[in-house]
Motif scaffolding. Structure first.
Motif, PDB file in Angstrom:
ATOM      1  N   LEU A 292       0.820  -1.202   0.000  1.00 14.66           N
ATOM      2  CA  LEU A 292       0.000   0.000   0.000  1.00 14.66           C
ATOM      3  C   LEU A 292       0.859   1.259   0.000  1.00 14.66           C
ATOM      4  N   LYS A 293       1.994   1.185   0.689  1.00 17.45           N
ATOM      5  CA  LYS A 293       2.915   2.321   0.786  1.00 17.45           C
ATOM      6  C   LYS A 293       4.312   1.743   0.879  1.00 17.45           C
ATOM      7  N   GLY A 294       5.185   2.128  -0.038  1.00 12.74           N
ATOM      8  CA  GLY A 294       6.531   1.594  -0.083  1.00 12.74           C
ATOM      9  C   GLY A 294       7.414   2.111   1.035  1.00 12.74           C
TER      10      GLY A 294
ATOM     11  N   PHE B 253       8.923  11.551   9.178  1.00 11.53           N
ATOM     12  CA  PHE B 253       9.417  12.750   9.856  1.00 11.53           C
ATOM     13  C   PHE B 253       9.838  12.443  11.294  1.00 11.53           C
ATOM     14  N   TYR B 254       9.351  11.339  11.865  1.00 19.93           N
ATOM     15  CA  TYR B 254       9.717  10.982  13.235  1.00 19.93           C
ATOM     16  C   TYR B 254      10.856   9.968  13.281  1.00 19.93           C
ATOM     17  N   GLY B 255      11.498   9.732  12.126  1.00 21.23           N
ATOM     18  CA  GLY B 255      12.727   8.963  12.101  1.00 21.23           C
ATOM     19  C   GLY B 255      12.619   7.482  11.833  1.00 21.23           C
ATOM     20  N   ALA B 256      11.415   6.957  11.709  1.00 18.12           N
ATOM     21  CA  ALA B 256      11.249   5.521  11.435  1.00 18.12           C
ATOM     22  C   ALA B 256      11.240   5.277   9.931  1.00 18.12           C
ATOM     23  N   THR B 257      11.707   4.109   9.534  1.00 20.60           N
ATOM     24  CA  THR B 257      11.552   3.649   8.158  1.00 20.60           C
ATOM     25  C   THR B 257      10.376   2.681   8.171  1.00 20.60           C
ATOM     26  N   GLU B 258       9.408   2.911   7.279  1.00 22.98           N
ATOM     27  CA  GLU B 258       8.171   2.145   7.306  1.00 22.98           C
ATOM     28  C   GLU B 258       7.733   1.733   5.910  1.00 22.98           C
ATOM     29  N   PHE B 259       6.870   0.716   5.864  1.00 21.96           N
ATOM     30  CA  PHE B 259       6.077   0.410   4.677  1.00 21.96           C
ATOM     31  C   PHE B 259       4.801  -0.271   5.138  1.00 21.96           C
ATOM     32  N   SER B 260       3.765  -0.196   4.296  1.00 16.81           N
ATOM     33  CA  SER B 260       2.458  -0.761   4.650  1.00 16.81           C
ATOM     34  C   SER B 260       1.993  -1.731   3.580  1.00 16.81           C
ATOM     35  N   ILE B 261       1.328  -2.803   4.042  1.00 15.33           N
ATOM     36  CA  ILE B 261       0.749  -3.795   3.141  1.00 15.33           C
ATOM     37  C   ILE B 261      -0.704  -4.047   3.540  1.00 15.33           C
ATOM     38  N   LYS B 262      -1.424  -4.742   2.659  1.00 13.82           N
ATOM     39  CA  LYS B 262      -2.777  -5.193   2.976  1.00 13.82           C
ATOM     40  C   LYS B 262      -2.740  -6.708   3.006  1.00 13.82           C
ATOM     41  N   ASP B 263      -3.273  -7.308   4.073  1.00 14.48           N
ATOM     42  CA  ASP B 263      -3.296  -8.771   4.127  1.00 14.48           C
ATOM     43  C   ASP B 263      -4.475  -9.297   3.315  1.00 14.48           C
TER      44      ASP B 263
END
Length: 125
Positions: free
Chosen positions: A96-98, A103-113
């Motif tokens: 969903l989001k690579g 801005f708070y310093g985390a590296t993230e990505f989102s998926i849909k199950d």
């Protein structure tokens, strides 16, 4: 309080188990213990425990439990080695989001199950 283990209502436990295995989860317990017509399962990966259950198994006891696919819930899961994990699963799941640095310093990505739930994976790099 000692722990929190979310219990997600899903339509097909067997398919859900297979999806979460792609994410590195292991099946801890199922009801029934053997077969394919499961009504409940618990899976874990590190300190993250998730339970999955069919509506039919609780329908008479808790008729208040309702949802549409995915519900209004996002699981935020912290892990180490996010870039390697992303590369391992990116072609096997719906992204969903690579990968991005927030801005708070985390590296993230989102998926849909496969049940429509949103999972966001994060690492404080």
């Amino acid at each position: 309080m000692e722990s929190l283990s979310p219990n997600f209502f899903v339509n097909n436990i067997t398919e859900t188990i297979e999806f979460y295995k792609l994410l590195g989860f292991n099946t801890i317990m199922t009801v029934p213990e053997e077969g394919v017509d499961y009504i409940w399962a618990m899976m874990s990966n590190g300190n993250v425990n998730l339970m999955f259950q069919t509506f039919e198994s609780l329908g008479n006891e808790l008729p208040e439990v309702t949802r549409t696919d995915g519900g209004s819930l996002l699981l935020y899961i912290k892990l180490k080695g996010i870039r390697d994990f992303f590369e391992t699963i990116k072609d096997k799941v719906t992204i969903l989001k690579g990968l991005e640095k927030t801005f708070y310093g985390a590296t993230e990505f989102s998926i849909k199950d496969i049940n429509g739930y949103v999972l966001t994976f994060a690492e404080d790099e």
